[in-house]
Design an enzyme around this catalytic site. Sequence first.
Site, PDB file in Angstrom:
ATOM      1  CB  SER A  46      -0.753  -0.034   1.234  1.00  0.00           C
ATOM      2  OG  SER A  46      -1.957  -1.000   0.955  1.00  0.00           O
ATOM      3  NE  ARG A  50      -2.505   5.009   0.570  1.00  0.00           N
ATOM      4  CZ  ARG A  50      -3.190   3.773   0.353  1.00  0.00           C
ATOM      5  NH1 ARG A  50      -2.604   2.884  -0.093  1.00  0.00           N
ATOM      6  NH2 ARG A  50      -4.566   3.522   0.478  1.00  0.00           N
ATOM      7  NE  ARG A 147     -10.505  -6.475  -6.187  1.00  0.00           N
ATOM      8  CZ  ARG A 147      -9.356  -6.279  -5.788  1.00  0.00           C
ATOM      9  NH1 ARG A 147      -8.180  -6.530  -5.843  1.00  0.00           N
ATOM     10  NH2 ARG A 147      -9.434  -5.784  -4.379  1.00  0.00           N
ATOM     11  CB  SER A 193     -13.122  -0.622  -2.424  1.00  0.00           C
ATOM     12  OG  SER A 193     -11.548  -0.639  -2.422  1.00  0.00           O
ATOM     13  CB  SER A 194     -10.966   2.549   1.877  1.00  0.00           C
ATOM     14  OG  SER A 194      -9.962   1.481   1.517  1.00  0.00           O
ATOM     15  CD  GLN A 195      -7.840  -0.644  -3.250  1.00  0.00           C
ATOM     16  OE1 GLN A 195      -8.562  -1.211  -4.291  1.00  0.00           O
ATOM     17  NE2 GLN A 195      -7.037  -1.334  -2.720  1.00  0.00           N
ATOM     18  CD  GLU A 337      -4.109  -5.046   3.619  1.00  0.00           C
ATOM     19  OE1 GLU A 337      -3.975  -4.743   2.206  1.00  0.00           O
ATOM     20  OE2 GLU A 337      -3.590  -4.710   4.449  1.00  0.00           O
ATOM     21  CE  LYS A 434      -3.811  -8.644  -5.640  1.00  0.00           C
ATOM     22  NZ  LYS A 434      -3.451  -7.407  -4.706  1.00  0.00           N
TER      23      LYS A 434
END
EC number: 2.5.1.19
Length: 453
Positions: A46, A50, A147, A193-195, A337, A434
């Site tokens: 993460s 970012r 997704r 999703s917070s994304q 997560e 991943k």
Amino acid sequence: MLESQYSAPEFDIYGDRHQPAGNEPWPAPLAAGPISAVVSLPGSKSLTNRELVLAALADSPSVLRAPLHSKDSQNMVDALRALGTTITDTDATGEFGPDVLVTPGELTGSTTVDCGLAGTVMRFVPPVAALALGPTTFDADDSARGRPMTTLISSLRDLGVDINDDGRGSLPFTVHGTGRVAGGTLTIDASSSSQFVSALLLAAARFETGLTLTHEGERLPSLPHIDMTIAALAARGVTVTSPAPGTWRVEPGPIAGLDVDIEPDLSNAAPFLVAAVVTGGSVTIPRWPAETTQVGAELLELLPKFGAEVVVDGDRVTVSGTGRISGVDLDLTTAGELAPPLVALAALADSPSTITGIGHIRHHETDRLAALATEINKLGGEVTELEDGLSIVPKPLTGGLWSSYHDHRMATAGAIIGLVVKGVSIENIATTAKTLPQFPELWTTMLAGAVSR
Ligand SMILES: O=C(O)C1=C[C@@H](OP(=O)(O)O)[C@@H](O)[C@H](O)C1
Ligand SMILES: C=C(OP(=O)(O)O)C(=O)O
């Protein structure tokens, strides 16, 4: 400057060397007894993804020290390069690969982006593509195409960005960048999703009027990940405020280049720390940050609820099992997560558990509630899906094939169970690449420190 590891296709970041010949399932190693190990981990997914995005949007170069080198970070690097950013390795190389230099360039677009399996790529890069001068087509691995993307697509449209998704509301789609986004005020539902919030905030300083973003919806998962976004922006001189809970304001302005240390991935620490609890041994993770926005830090409070002991000694965290594993009632809204390793632990506990607040993880790499219930039950467990979680009744488990569903955290959850249940084999262990290509190696090395009973 060295040849970029990120651009060397022969470099085995996908972890295929760990997949047994002929794609045979990976026999999960059984612990000979309590584990005693120190496990050093690569950088946070993460944080890496970012910082790569912010470095590409910055007004001067950035260096990422000890970044993650994995499939997700590779997909991010490839995406930003395709859009016009220069990303190269420096000659400083750490335990898990080189530091990288990111030199922002004009965002040209007229390209395609493969998101692979990465939520951070499919959510964080489209707003960047909207700032590029040409069209960018986004697609992903088959298993990730479904997704949720509707919230992001409609948000960008509300900001005036032209997107062609053939009415699907999902991948694949094309963002027709024009080099500018006006910005303004937006209300979205980020319940799934917070994304979506992070994606818009990350690019918003480059919108002409910045962005005032409000979440209106039944729930907002993974708040620490939004805090991480805000902290990363603030470190680069961007003004971000939260005038009310669920509302964020990003002022327009430059994003500074920055040399930044990437912390080890604390969510990827979870299976190793859980291994200590399951075997009644101890695992130490070095370089644990004193302060962090990573949700994995919550493990230090979560694992004691299962009966583990946690000792923090400077930057080393040691988790020890006590021989007993208690069942728990947990709301994991902020830390979805972490659900797969904690559910695996709950399946091996002395009493039942209920883990809730995680309905949104049905939209992670796979429907994780269904996948965890199916795989544990296949081995003789009793896991029931709830609307927003799982009820777990521990039962004696037997060996069998554990399916991974192209989900790194499903694969590692199976490895946890395989520590104490004889004959568990993991289908597609290579999917751990991943976020942690070294998983099988690190796991096997950790087990070499198991003390025979
Ligand atoms: O912003 C991020 O880096 C992430 C946010 C979370 O997503 P959700 O809010 O979809 O759970 C988390 O689960 C994911 O692994 C990484
Ligand atoms: C949900 C996850 O990943 P992604 O960043 O692809 O959403 C995860 O790593 O648990």
